[in-house]
Design a protein around this motif. Structure first.
Motif, PDB file in Angstrom:
ATOM      1  N   PHE A 160     115.931  20.463  70.643  1.00 41.67           N
ATOM      2  CA  PHE A 160     115.988  19.803  71.950  1.00 41.67           C
ATOM      3  C   PHE A 160     116.607  20.805  72.913  1.00 41.67           C
ATOM      4  N   TRP A 161     116.965  20.392  74.117  1.00 42.93           N
ATOM      5  CA  TRP A 161     117.409  21.352  75.126  1.00 42.93           C
ATOM      6  C   TRP A 161     118.555  22.219  74.623  1.00 42.93           C
ATOM      7  N   ASN A 162     119.346  21.684  73.686  1.00 43.91           N
ATOM      8  CA  ASN A 162     120.528  22.369  73.178  1.00 43.91           C
ATOM      9  C   ASN A 162     120.199  23.734  72.561  1.00 43.91           C
ATOM     10  N   SER A 163     118.940  23.947  72.218  1.00 43.22           N
ATOM     11  CA  SER A 163     118.505  25.238  71.688  1.00 43.22           C
ATOM     12  C   SER A 163     118.914  26.392  72.582  1.00 43.22           C
ATOM     13  N   TRP A 164     119.026  26.125  73.889  1.00 41.37           N
ATOM     14  CA  TRP A 164     119.255  27.172  74.881  1.00 41.37           C
ATOM     15  C   TRP A 164     120.663  27.148  75.454  1.00 41.37           C
ATOM     16  N   ARG A 165     121.625  26.527  74.773  1.00 36.77           N
ATOM     17  CA  ARG A 165     122.945  26.350  75.381  1.00 36.77           C
ATOM     18  C   ARG A 165     123.635  27.687  75.657  1.00 36.77           C
ATOM     19  N   ASP A 166     123.295  28.744  74.936  1.00 43.52           N
ATOM     20  CA  ASP A 166     123.871  30.057  75.235  1.00 43.52           C
ATOM     21  C   ASP A 166     123.186  30.722  76.417  1.00 43.52           C
ATOM     22  N   GLN A 167     121.870  30.498  76.559  1.00 46.52           N
ATOM     23  CA  GLN A 167     121.121  31.173  77.620  1.00 46.52           C
ATOM     24  C   GLN A 167     121.237  30.472  78.976  1.00 46.52           C
ATOM     25  N   ILE A 168     121.441  29.157  78.972  1.00 41.92           N
ATOM     26  CA  ILE A 168     121.446  28.421  80.244  1.00 41.92           C
ATOM     27  C   ILE A 168     122.507  28.956  81.201  1.00 41.92           C
ATOM     28  N   PRO A 169     123.789  28.993  80.824  1.00 43.29           N
ATOM     29  CA  PRO A 169     124.789  29.496  81.781  1.00 43.29           C
ATOM     30  C   PRO A 169     124.656  30.993  82.038  1.00 43.29           C
ATOM     31  N   ALA A 170     124.249  31.748  81.016  1.00 44.22           N
ATOM     32  CA  ALA A 170     124.150  33.200  81.198  1.00 44.22           C
ATOM     33  C   ALA A 170     123.047  33.559  82.183  1.00 44.22           C
ATOM     34  N   LEU A 171     121.892  32.906  82.081  1.00 49.82           N
ATOM     35  CA  LEU A 171     120.811  33.179  83.027  1.00 49.82           C
ATOM     36  C   LEU A 171     121.143  32.651  84.416  1.00 49.82           C
ATOM     37  N   ALA A 172     121.866  31.530  84.485  1.00 47.91           N
ATOM     38  CA  ALA A 172     122.309  31.036  85.792  1.00 47.91           C
ATOM     39  C   ALA A 172     123.243  32.049  86.451  1.00 47.91           C
TER      40      ALA A 172
END
Length: 310
Positions: free
Chosen positions: A53-65
């Protein structure tokens, strides 16, 4: 089919990280998403796979933001907190592609950088080939291109051995029974079996099991595989009748990031793709499993950000 996008969304800041939660209605399907970053920044859409689910990207979400992007990671239809339409036909690839295009429109953009892992990668490939006008750049993590997958499956006994589960998922109700028993303990075992030992903590496994054990979620997730098999059969029948298959070319800049220790997909899936993907670069990560964005989060984020910025 024309896609209908609702401007209605519930938004709220997540207590689980530096992002907000919201809902968008795309073609009458209510999709939950997590978003971060400035609303005026270039859009990045992150698509997860099975059984994720969306949690797959929890490391990339803030870093890309932080790198200057508006980042949106949906629960794909049927998963976690997104709506779960009934029936296999609701999960055909054309519907999934429409969801991605609808999300881009919902966020007020004409294009987005589209990133997909596993099943999300399959949807990303198809979005770039069927709706290239909405994809600025494409990034795919450990997900095969349809055309190349068929070749490798035909020529590689090892790939056929590794793909047994996709055939098993076609059986009605039995996969749900086995994977869903004991509060979806089978899903936790599947995650553990396909990753390095330290990839998923007990808390991670609990979150994944809770997400896939929501009513209807496991059947919806399996229906992705069932719908894909039906689409493949339709294409094969069409070819026998002399009908032209849909084009497979991906006319947008494309990056593949591939964990070479994937237990389900052989590394040959990344080779001989130039006839379909003329603008392609491939980054292989030795010793990294299928869960590449989790096992090499910083490297994946750096590769994505550099690719988008070019």
């Amino acid at each position: 089919m024309e896609r209908q996008v609702s401007a209605d969304s519930e938004r709220g800041r997540g207590a689980d990280g530096p992002w907000t939660h919201g809902h968008a209605v795309v073609d009458d399907v209510r999709l939950h998403y997590v978003a971060a970053g400035d609303e005026d920044d270039p859009l990045v859409v992150l698509l997860h796979g099975f059984p994720d689910f969306w949690n797959s990207w929890r490391d990339q979400i803030p870093a890309l933001a932080d790198a200057g992007y508006r980042v949106v990671a949906p629960d794909m239809r049927g998963y976690n907190r997104s709506e779960k339409p009934h029936g296999v036909e609701a999960y055909r690839v054309e519907r999934l592609v429409g969801d991605v295009a609808g999300l881009v429109e919902y966020f007020g953009r004409e294009q987005a950088h589209v990133v997909g892992h596993d099943w999300g990668g399959i949807v990303a490939w198809e979005t770039a080939s069927r709706r290239p006008e909405v994809v600025e750049k494409l990034a795919v993590l450990n997900a095969p291109h349809f055309g190349r997958y068929r070749e490798v499956l035909r020529d590689s006994p090892e790939q056929r051995r590794r793909s047994w589960y996709a055939a098993a998922f076609q059986i009605p109700w039995l996969p749900e029974t086995l994977l869903g028993a004991f509060e979806c303990a089978g899903i936790g075992a599947l995650l553990r079996a396909t990753a390095d030992p330290d990839t998923f903590s007990e808390a991670d496994l609990r979150r994944y099991r809770e997400a896939i054990c929501r009513p209807g979620a496991l059947t919806a997730a399996l229906n992705y595989y069932r719908a894909l098999a039906r689409d493949g059969l339709r294409e094969e029948i069409g070819a026998l009748l002399g009908r032209e298959r849909p084009p497979r070319e991906v006319p947008v800049p494309t990056q593949i990031i591939w964990g070479e220790a994937d237990s389900a997909l052989v590394v040959e899936q990344t080779e001989n793709l130039e006839r379909w993907v003329p603008d392609l670069r491939v980054e292989r990560l030795p010793g990294v499993t299928h869960w590449v964005q989790k096992e090499a989060p910083e490297e994946v984020t750096e590769l994505l950000a550099a690719f988008f910025a070019e």
